[in-house]
Design an enzyme around this catalytic site. Structure first.
Site, PDB file in Angstrom:
ATOM      1  N   HIS A   1      11.034   0.424  10.767  1.00  0.00           N
ATOM      2  CA  HIS A   1       9.711  -0.158  10.519  1.00  0.00           C
ATOM      3  C   HIS A   1       9.871  -1.679  10.423  1.00  0.00           C
ATOM      4  O   HIS A   1      10.465  -2.184   9.462  1.00  0.00           O
ATOM      5  CB  HIS A   1       9.171   0.331   9.179  1.00  0.00           C
TER       6      HIS A   1
ATOM      7  N   ASP B   1       1.618   8.307  11.363  1.00  0.00           N
ATOM      8  CA  ASP B   1       2.366   7.762  10.206  1.00  0.00           C
ATOM      9  C   ASP B   1       2.367   8.771   9.043  1.00  0.00           C
ATOM     10  O   ASP B   1       3.304   9.547   8.923  1.00  0.00           O
ATOM     11  CB  ASP B   1       1.779   6.410   9.785  1.00  0.00           C
ATOM     12  N   ASP B   2       1.337   8.719   8.205  1.00  0.00           N
ATOM     13  CA  ASP B   2       1.243   9.619   7.036  1.00  0.00           C
ATOM     14  C   ASP B   2      -0.167  10.212   6.994  1.00  0.00           C
ATOM     15  O   ASP B   2      -1.002   9.784   6.185  1.00  0.00           O
ATOM     16  CB  ASP B   2       1.482   8.829   5.742  1.00  0.00           C
TER      17      ASP B   2
ATOM     18  N   HIS C   1       6.237   9.004  15.261  1.00  0.00           N
ATOM     19  CA  HIS C   1       6.230   8.281  13.977  1.00  0.00           C
ATOM     20  C   HIS C   1       5.373   9.073  12.992  1.00  0.00           C
ATOM     21  O   HIS C   1       4.152   8.949  12.953  1.00  0.00           O
ATOM     22  CB  HIS C   1       5.671   6.868  14.218  1.00  0.00           C
TER      23      HIS C   1
ATOM     24  N   GLU D   1       5.158  -4.616  10.465  1.00  0.00           N
ATOM     25  CA  GLU D   1       4.020  -3.854   9.934  1.00  0.00           C
ATOM     26  C   GLU D   1       3.207  -4.790   9.024  1.00  0.00           C
ATOM     27  O   GLU D   1       2.105  -5.188   9.390  1.00  0.00           O
ATOM     28  CB  GLU D   1       4.500  -2.618   9.157  1.00  0.00           C
TER      29      GLU D   1
ATOM     30  N   HIS E   1       5.890  10.785   8.925  1.00  0.00           N
ATOM     31  CA  HIS E   1       6.743  10.960   7.730  1.00  0.00           C
ATOM     32  C   HIS E   1       6.458  12.318   7.100  1.00  0.00           C
ATOM     33  O   HIS E   1       5.371  12.528   6.548  1.00  0.00           O
ATOM     34  CB  HIS E   1       6.462   9.874   6.697  1.00  0.00           C
TER      35      HIS E   1
HETATM   36  N1  ADE Z   1       6.862   5.205   4.346  1.00  0.00           N
HETATM   37  C1  ADE Z   1       5.874   6.012   4.734  1.00  0.00           C
HETATM   38  N2  ADE Z   1       4.942   5.318   5.401  1.00  0.00           N
HETATM   39  C2  ADE Z   1       5.362   4.036   5.445  1.00  0.00           C
HETATM   40  C3  ADE Z   1       4.836   2.850   6.003  1.00  0.00           C
HETATM   41  N3  ADE Z   1       3.684   2.835   6.676  1.00  0.00           N
HETATM   42  N4  ADE Z   1       5.526   1.706   5.825  1.00  0.00           N
HETATM   43  C4  ADE Z   1       6.695   1.717   5.179  1.00  0.00           C
HETATM   44  N5  ADE Z   1       7.234   2.800   4.638  1.00  0.00           N
HETATM   45  C5  ADE Z   1       6.564   3.960   4.772  1.00  0.00           C
HETATM   46 ZN    ZN Z   2       5.842   4.833   9.003  1.00  0.00          ZN
END
Ligand code: ADE
Ligand code: ZN
Length: 340
Positions: free
Chosen positions: A201, A282-283, A18, A204, A20
């Site tokens: 997703h 994630d990011d 996971h 969350e 991005h």
């Molecule tokens: N796009 C990138 N990170 C995300 C996240 N945590 N939730 C939804 N969309 C995303």
């Molecule tokens: Zn994500």
């Protein structure tokens, strides 16, 4: 924290499911802004570093999309893949499933899909020449806020590029509140017909009802986040029965206020349930913890045992979309170094 456990987390071959690729680092944001002559958003690398400032999912998505608007050319997409590969080497990540959301990040600015895919393909070739032993696959995320018919059209377009990059799954991201998964059921059904694995997703920022909604309308193979399943015992039972892996992202959840602190992240309850989970970043440019950082912080905060850490690491190999291709690599390493 026990130094041997920390060493194991750092040195063990890892997989990440996971991540991005759209969320670029401040360095790439600054580089692309200069290279593409973009004025206004940042004037220096320091500005780019300070730019990632937000509190909620909506604010985060807005900030991320502004940085993303500096991405324009095939070479930019290639650079993104090379940076991703370099980061894998730094962290001993041998396998990564990389998500991109064409509709939300590029399509609405008129960037053709073939620019994105050609760039990824070029980046992949260069990365493979530069670094040995890395395996990158792609997950095409649907923008859940887009009309389902547009997403169906997108999938029909996307399949034409299947041979250019290793495209293994269709997923779904962006704002979950007000956009329950069932609205995209038709697009996921089409993706399944084309033979893609399915992930998305859910759970969350929306509670267990978001996950129930998804499971009742879409044959998901995996769930991204899904952490809020922890609030519903029946749901935990169903997820374990179906062996649906949750790709947890602790630093992301804490940054976006899903949990107020590391100590409140429900990893212990999930590890003690029968549900399969793994850890992800994630990011990372936005949330400031990479995969290794997330693992160390979780192991430290909850005083995880060596078997618990190994279970988290192995789950990313057992339940990924490459089908246990790399499980042997991690097991061989564990046997050699820890006699496990
Ligand atoms: N796009 C990138 N990170 C995300 C996240 N945590 N939730 C939804 N969309 C995303
Ligand atoms: Zn994500």
């Amino acid at each position: 924290m026990d130094n041997n456990l920390k060493k194991l987390i750092i040195e063990c071959p890892k997989a990440e499911l996971h991540y991005h690729i759209d969320c670029i680092s401040p360095e790439l944001f600054w580089k692309f802004s200069q290279r593409n002559g973009i004025k206004g958003s940042v004037e220096s690398l320091q500005d780019a570093v300070e730019f990632f400032n937000f509190q909620t999912l909506d604010e985060f998505l807005t900030v991320m999309l502004t940085a993303i608007s500096s991405i324009q050319t095939e070479n930019d997409f290639a650079d993104m893949v090379i940076e991703c590969a370099h980061d894998m080497i730094e962290q001993n990540i041998i396998y990564r499933e990389v998500m991109f959301d064409y509709t939300a990040c590029y399509g609405h600015r008129g960037i053709p899909l073939n620019t994105v895919i050609n760039g990824f393909s070029k980046g992949l070739k260069l990365a493979k020449q530069r670094y040995e032993n890395i395996d990158i696959r792609f997950i095409a995320n649907l923008d859940r806020t887009a009309p389902v018919n547009d997403n169906c059209k997108y999938i029909n377009e996307l399949v034409k590029y299947r041979d250019m990059i290793p495209l293994i799954a269709v997923g779904m991201d962006m704002q979950e509140i007000g956009h329950l998964a069932h609205k995209q059921a038709e697009a996921f059904a089409l993706a399944k017909e084309y033979g893609f694995n399915l992930t998305g997703h859910v759970g969350e920022v929306v509670g267990p009802e978001g996950i129930w909604d998804a499971l009742q309308s879409i044959p998901l193979d995996r769930i991204d986040h899904g952490v809020r399943a922890v609030e519903d015992e029946k749901l935990l039972e169903l997820l374990s029965e179906k062996e649906i892996l949750l790709t947890l992202c602790p630093a992301s959840n804490i940054s976006l206020g899903v949990y107020p602190s590391w100590g409140t992240f429900p990893i212990k309850k999930l590890l003690n349930s029968e549900v399969k989970v793994c850890i992800n970043s994630d990011d990372p440019p936005c949330f400031h913890y990479d995969l290794t950082g997330n693992m160390i912080k979780i192991a430290e905060t909850f005083d995880l045992s060596q078997p618990e850490v190994i279970e988290l690491i192995r789950n990313s190999f057992v339940f990924n979309f490459a089908g246990k291709e790399h499980l042997n690599d991690v097991d061989t390493w564990l046997k050699k170094t820890h006699q496990i």
